[in-house]
Design an enzyme around this catalytic site. Structure first.
Site, PDB file in Angstrom:
ATOM      1  N   GLU A 103       0.833  -1.207   0.000  1.00  0.00           N
ATOM      2  CA  GLU A 103       0.000   0.000   0.000  1.00  0.00           C
ATOM      3  C   GLU A 103       0.865   1.253   0.000  1.00  0.00           C
ATOM      4  OE1 GLU A 103      -2.923   2.334  -0.605  1.00  0.00           O
ATOM      5  OE2 GLU A 103      -3.362   0.197  -0.420  1.00  0.00           O
ATOM      6  N   ASP A 123      -2.676   1.324 -12.123  1.00  0.00           N
ATOM      7  CA  ASP A 123      -3.466   0.087 -12.055  1.00  0.00           C
ATOM      8  C   ASP A 123      -2.621  -1.103 -11.612  1.00  0.00           C
ATOM      9  OD1 ASP A 123      -5.701   1.477 -12.851  1.00  0.00           O
ATOM     10  OD2 ASP A 123      -5.702   0.714 -14.906  1.00  0.00           O
TER      11      ASP A 123
END
Length: 83
Positions: A31, A57
């Site tokens: 993350e 993406d």
């Protein structure tokens, strides 16, 4: 946090703790890298570019895969304690 409390409650082994901690940190690390990639792409270009979209993406996909690993590892470790 809930998973950590559940692991304490069912008293998992040291090896199981290593997998749980690894899964948690893997998700956090991916993350952080995802955010870094998104900020870098935004810094480089304000215009829409297909390659910028792909970079974002793919970074998001890494987070999804690490989260999937965490769920699978958690299920493998914790389900036997509840079945």
């Amino acid at each position: 946090m809930a998973v950590i409390f559940i692991c304490f409650a069912v008293n998992i082994t040291a090896v199981e703790w290593l997998f749980i901690i690894t899964a948690i940190f893997l998700v956090l690390i991916t993350e952080i890298l995802n955010s870094a990639i998104e900020y870098t792409v935004d810094l480089v270009t304000d215009d829409y570019h297909i390659l910028a979209r792909y970079a974002k993406d793919i970074a998001a996909a890494a987070v999804i895969f690490s989260s999937l690993y965490a769920v699978i590892a958690g299920m493998i470790i914790l389900l036997p304690y509840f079945v």
